[in-house]
Design an enzyme around this catalytic site. Structure first.
Site, mmCIF file in Angstrom:
data_model
loop_
_atom_site.group_PDB
_atom_site.id
_atom_site.type_symbol
_atom_site.label_atom_id
_atom_site.label_comp_id
_atom_site.label_asym_id
_atom_site.label_seq_id
_atom_site.Cartn_x
_atom_site.Cartn_y
_atom_site.Cartn_z
ATOM 1 N N SER A 137 0.867 -1.178 0.000
ATOM 2 C CA SER A 137 0.000 0.000 0.000
ATOM 3 C C SER A 137 0.904 1.228 0.000
ATOM 4 C CB SER A 137 -0.875 -0.006 1.259
ATOM 5 O OG SER A 137 -1.651 1.153 1.315
ATOM 6 N N LYS A 163 -1.195 -0.838 -4.400
ATOM 7 C CA LYS A 163 -2.365 -0.057 -3.951
ATOM 8 C C LYS A 163 -1.923 1.373 -3.760
ATOM 9 C CE LYS A 163 -4.723 0.119 0.506
ATOM 10 N NZ LYS A 163 -5.426 -0.701 1.541
ATOM 11 N N LYS A 165 -3.061 5.263 -2.715
ATOM 12 C CA LYS A 165 -4.052 6.107 -2.048
ATOM 13 C C LYS A 165 -4.447 7.222 -3.014
ATOM 14 C CE LYS A 165 -4.081 3.997 1.802
ATOM 15 N NZ LYS A 165 -5.305 3.401 2.335
ATOM 16 N N ASP A 190 -7.172 3.204 -3.379
ATOM 17 C CA ASP A 190 -7.908 3.237 -2.112
ATOM 18 C C ASP A 190 -8.215 4.693 -1.800
ATOM 19 O OD1 ASP A 190 -7.318 2.013 1.311
ATOM 20 O OD2 ASP A 190 -9.004 3.045 0.373
ATOM 21 N N GLU A 215 -11.076 0.979 -3.842
ATOM 22 C CA GLU A 215 -11.414 0.642 -2.456
ATOM 23 C C GLU A 215 -12.065 1.839 -1.768
ATOM 24 O OE1 GLU A 215 -7.975 -0.709 -0.305
ATOM 25 O OE2 GLU A 215 -9.023 -0.776 1.599
ATOM 26 N N ASP A 240 -13.978 -1.534 2.520
ATOM 27 C CA ASP A 240 -13.073 -1.656 3.668
ATOM 28 C C ASP A 240 -13.848 -1.108 4.877
ATOM 29 O OD1 ASP A 240 -9.730 -0.185 4.376
ATOM 30 O OD2 ASP A 240 -11.184 -1.150 5.679
ATOM 31 N N LYS A 264 -10.242 -6.808 7.434
ATOM 32 C CA LYS A 264 -9.260 -6.399 8.454
ATOM 33 C C LYS A 264 -9.759 -6.957 9.787
ATOM 34 C CE LYS A 264 -7.729 -2.073 6.345
ATOM 35 N NZ LYS A 264 -7.733 -0.587 6.466
ATOM 36 N N GLY A 292 -4.309 -3.886 5.677
ATOM 37 C CA GLY A 292 -3.363 -3.581 6.756
ATOM 38 C C GLY A 292 -3.763 -2.300 7.482
HETATM 39 O O1 LIG Z 1 -0.640 -1.523 6.620
HETATM 40 C C1 LIG Z 1 -0.612 -1.122 5.447
HETATM 41 O O2 LIG Z 1 0.391 -1.022 4.756
HETATM 42 C C2 LIG Z 1 -1.909 -0.617 4.861
HETATM 43 C C3 LIG Z 1 -2.049 0.820 5.225
HETATM 44 C C4 LIG Z 1 -3.348 1.332 4.697
HETATM 45 O O3 LIG Z 1 -3.593 1.298 3.512
HETATM 46 C C5 LIG Z 1 -4.250 1.879 5.643
HETATM 47 C C6 LIG Z 1 -3.912 1.905 6.966
HETATM 48 C C7 LIG Z 1 -4.775 2.466 7.939
HETATM 49 C C8 LIG Z 1 -5.931 3.024 7.549
HETATM 50 C C9 LIG Z 1 -6.121 3.369 6.188
HETATM 51 O O4 LIG Z 1 -5.493 4.606 6.044
HETATM 52 C C10 LIG Z 1 -5.482 2.480 5.139
HETATM 53 C C11 LIG Z 1 -6.511 1.522 4.560
HETATM 54 O O5 LIG Z 1 -7.631 1.973 4.295
HETATM 55 O O6 LIG Z 1 -6.220 0.357 4.300
HETATM 56 MG MG LIG Z 2 -8.579 0.841 2.869
#
Ligand SMILES: O=C(O)CCC(=O)C1=CC=C[C@@H](O)[C@@H]1C(=O)O
Ligand SMILES: [Mg+2]
Length: 382
Positions: A137, A163, A165, A190, A215, A240, A264, A292
């Site tokens: 991510s 992934k 953001k 995402d 996402e 999510d 999750k 994650g």
């Molecule tokens: O742990 C990782 O590498 C994933 C991190 C990640 O994408 C996220 C972590 C915490 C909250 C969110 O911002 C985002 C998610 O939506 O998955």
């Molecule tokens: Mg997410």
């Protein structure tokens, strides 16, 4: 299984690189590490994935500490647990929401249970995979060039899915340039709820870039508008934040709100509920993957275990410890070889929490014992 002690530790780990999403930038990870101990001294471990502020969902580190101290630990210390399923199916069932708090202590009991059964946690959950494919991510960067450089690095390390953001203004141009530079990589976006139904045209423009999924484009607690949006898009929507429970998953699939679900463990209230959502999606032909929450190695170990279930068919976010932490709190750290993680076959989570590292990053802790009420506990500020 009689739990005689629960130790909560407030941890603070500095992230190697700031992680920016559409709603926040994380520079470090504050979280609660949970250790449950049985009378023979065996320990089970898990972590709360709640963030310090209510920006991902309504839970925070502080609300979790309150729920653990005042509700969940007393219940655990005063009952003889035969199987971890009993926690969310029976003992914690009267408690509304607070999914991450429940998951944090339930996960520690699952680890302890698996150790007592002399089984890897993955096997205790019914998982069979010996290795899992993982993706990465990538947060919002200062420039497209920096994003391309990051993808290049992760690609050379063998990660199986990328992934990115996104948010309004950091979306179409970004995806277009990434797709032009990397025409064939498995790519997804995402949004962390950064859009509304007024943005349908903007989101429909992403249909041209063969994304695996988008996402959580809309509100964190929405299922209905996502169904309307999915009807307008070619690209599959993955939910999510909107999926907090088995019921949410059932309703989302019934309405056609998504075609993929990011499971999750913390968001859905623990491993038992995560398994149930996995099974529902498997029955309905809906693929899932493990998201994650910037976990330490303890949470990463739990993510690895759940990902061994058969319908986790898409690469998740469980990347190597070294992408997040100068120092992880487990031994060995989680490593990724050409995009694969080998699933540990030792009892429980399969990674050894390092007390030396844990003590180094603990800011304060509290121990709760059977013979004392939650109020009569030892506190020690480290
Ligand atoms: O742990 C990782 O590498 C994933 C991190 C990640 O994408 C996220 C972590 C915490 C909250 C969110 O911002 C985002 C998610 O939506 O998955
Ligand atoms: Mg997410």
């Amino acid at each position: 299984m009689k739990i005689s002690q629960v130790i909560l530790r407030h941890m603070k780990l500095d992230l190697l690189h700031p992680f920016t999403t559409s709603f926040a930038t994380e520079y470090d990870r504050e979280f609660i590490l949970v250790e449950v101990r049985s009378e023979d001294g065996t320990s089970g471990w898990a972590e709360s994935v709640a963030m310090p502020d209510p920006v991902y969902n309504e839970e925070t580190v502080k609300t979790n500490w309150h729920m653990l101290e005042d509700y969940l630990i007393p219940i655990l210390l005063h009952n003889d647990i035969q199987h971890p399923d009993e926690l969310t199916e029976q003992y914690f069932a009267f408690i509304k929401g607070n999914y991450m708090a429940k998951a944090a202590i339930e996960g520690a009991v699952w680890d302890l249970y698996a150790k007592k059964q002399n089984q890897p946690l993955s096997s205790a959950l019914g998982g069979t995979k010996k290795q899992i494919e993982v993706g990465v991510s990538i947060g919002i960067k200062d420039s497209v060039a920096e994003t391309l450089k990051t993808i290049e690095s992760r690609l050379s390390e063998g990660y199986k899915r990328f992934k990115l953001k996104i948010k309004p203004g950091w979306d179409i141009e970004l995806i277009e340039k990434v797709r032009s530079a990397f025409p064939d990589i498995p790519l997804m976006a995402d949004a962390n709820s950064a859009y509304t139904l007024n943005d349908v045209d903007r989101l429909r423009a992403l249909d041209d870039y063969q994304l695996m999924m988008i996402e959580q484009p809309l509100a964190y607690n929405d299922i209905i508008d996502h169904a309307d949006l999915q009807a307008e898009l070619k690209t599959p929507i993955c939910l999510d934040e909107s999926i907090h429970s088995l019921d949410d998953a059932r309703k989302a699939l019934k309405l056609g709100s998504c075609k993929i679900i990011n499971i999750k463990i913390g968001r859905v209230g623990g491993l038992t509920q995560a398994k149930k959502i996995h099974d529902l999606c498997q029955d309905q032909g809906i693929p899932v993957w493990c998201g994650g929450m910037l976990e330490s190695g303890v949470g990463r170990a739990h993510n690895i275990a759940i990902t061994t279930l058969p319908n986790f068919v898409l690469p998740g976010d469980t990347a190597a410890s070294s992408l997040y932490w100068a120092d992880d709190i487990i031994e060995p750290e989680v490593t990724v070889e050409n995009g694969w993680i080998s699933v540990p076959d030792s009892p429980g989570i399969g990674y050894q929490p390092s007390l030396e590292k844990i003590n180094k990053y603990t800011t304060y802790s509290r121990t709760y014992r059977t013979e004392r009420t939650a109020a009569q506990t030892e506190s020690c500020l480290i």
